[in-house]
Write a protein that holds these residues in place. Structure first.
Motif, PDB file in Angstrom:
ATOM      1  N   ALA B  48       0.831  -1.198   0.000  1.00  0.00           N
ATOM      2  CA  ALA B  48       0.000   0.000   0.000  1.00  0.00           C
ATOM      3  C   ALA B  48       0.871   1.254   0.000  1.00  0.00           C
ATOM      4  N   LYS B  49       1.951   1.197   0.745  1.00  0.00           N
ATOM      5  CA  LYS B  49       2.842   2.352   0.850  1.00  0.00           C
ATOM      6  C   LYS B  49       3.487   2.669  -0.502  1.00  0.00           C
ATOM      7  N   VAL B  50       3.930   1.613  -1.199  1.00  0.00           N
ATOM      8  CA  VAL B  50       4.605   1.803  -2.496  1.00  0.00           C
ATOM      9  C   VAL B  50       3.627   2.329  -3.546  1.00  0.00           C
ATOM     10  N   ILE B  51       2.454   1.685  -3.642  1.00  0.00           N
ATOM     11  CA  ILE B  51       1.484   2.083  -4.670  1.00  0.00           C
ATOM     12  C   ILE B  51       1.009   3.526  -4.436  1.00  0.00           C
ATOM     13  N   SER B  52       0.880   3.892  -3.154  1.00  0.00           N
ATOM     14  CA  SER B  52       0.398   5.236  -2.809  1.00  0.00           C
ATOM     15  C   SER B  52       1.302   6.347  -3.339  1.00  0.00           C
TER      16      SER B  52
END
Lengths: 263, 92
Positions: B48-52
């Protein structure tokens, strides 16, 4: 040259104790010095299968706690003078022994015996950890049923993580009539799923119940299971016995039934 | 009623042994994938952190799970990590 084997299965009631008693007796008949250790503290059974339940004075827990010497807890078999049993305590629980104590005991026994067989309790908890701690080789017993094969796979995973020298499979209670009908997995099917070398296949044989009733292992007798356990014992001792008796017959019938059950 | 029973189906019926084998193959894959719920939660958080960084996503309704793909006949079922991430806005 002493070898330490653990006989395990994960699931209960598949024939660990029977297998242990028969391999132990089979090896003793060949002249090896054999020690069988029952590690199922609280639910011991190897003594009754061997017919030695009346001779127990000291047990495994007494040895590790230092209440007696190792030799005092070893019971000599009725029929074979080179076969000994170390029973476990019936009134204690699995936590009475820890893996370090087992390793120490086995190190001591290695000097005396050619083969040390450990009868493992069902499950993967403390009792299993104790039994596998000092062993070099493992024999995984299963039956051709979904539940037993699943548990065997779990046990094989745990044994592989401990880097055992050898992990071999015994398939117990095989019914060739059901395999022919396509209603039971054959030895080949079970091997495909578990991908572990096969040590032997024991047919479902009522003589096993009779021999347990009498407290005399049937290895080497002229019965289907007796012959199968003789082959297994020979293979454990290092003899090269081809698997034709176990696989030849079965694979022929799987071929035939395969024609009718093609998808 | 009889019309629905085809002769072909009688011959196509799987033996109980085949059913047992098929069930075991599926079962053992999920047993062998030794991945704890905590590890999965950490993976989910990091994904989630990367895609965000690139788009606006709904991290709360995001789902991840380990399943298996491959052909069952050939016996090469492999575990696969599936992530289902709802995108709220492609341009951040």
């Amino acid at each position: 040259m002493s070898e330490v084997l653990v006989i395990t299965s994960g699931k209960g009631g598949v024939g660990k104790t029977t297998t242990c008693a028969n391999i132990g007796t089979g090896l003793a008949k060949m002249g090896y010095k054999v020690c069988m250790i029952d590690t199922d503290i609280g639910l011991r059974n190897l003594d009754v299968v061997m017919g030695l339940e009346n001779r127990i004075v000291y047990n495994l827990v007494d040895v590790v706690e230092g209440n007696c010497r190792v030799k005092q807890a070893l019971i000599r078999d009725k029929r074979h003078s080179s076969l000994y049993l170390m029973p476990c305590a019936q009134t204690r629980d699995k936590s009475s022994v820890n893996p370090e104590q087992m390793v120490k005991l086995i190190r001591h026994l290695r000097d005396i015996f050619d083969f040390i067989l450990l009868d493992c309790p069902a499950g993967i908890e403390q009792g299993f950890q104790n039994a596998v701690a000092g062993a070099d080789r493992a024999i995984v017993v299963t039956t051709p049923e979904v539940s037993a094969v699943r548990d065997a796979d779990r046990i094989i995973g745990l044994l592989e993580a401990r880097e055992f020298d050898k992990i071999e499979l015994v398939i117990n209670r095989m019914r060739n009539d059901m395999v022919k009908r396509g209603d039971m997995m054959s030895a080949t099917d079970v091997m495909d799923i578990l991908s572990v070398p096969l040590l032997g296949v024991v047919p479902d044989d009522e003589n096993v119940v009779i021999s347990t009733n009498q407290g005399e292992p049937l290895v080497g007798t002229n019965t289907p299971a007796g012959k199968a356990y003789q082959n297994i014992s020979d293979r454990v001792s290092g003899k090269d016995v081809p698997l034709t008796m176990e696989l030849g017959q079965i694979s022929f019938w799987t071929k035939i039934s395969g024609i009718f059950h093609k998808k | 009623m009889w019309r629905n029973i085809k002769v072909k189906n009688i011959f196509k019926r799987k033996s109980s042994k085949e059913i047992a084998k098929d069930r075991l193959k599926i079962l053992l894959i999920s047993d062998r994938v030794n991945c704890s719920a905590e590890t999965l939660e950490m993976i989910k958080h990091d994904i989630a952190k990367v895609i965000s960084k690139y788009m606006k996503i709904d991290a709360n309704s995001m789902e991840i799970q380990i399943s298996k793909t491959g052909s069952r006949e050939k016996g090469n079922l492999n575990p696969v990590l599936n992530a289902n991430i709802p995108i709220l806005d492609m341009n951040k």
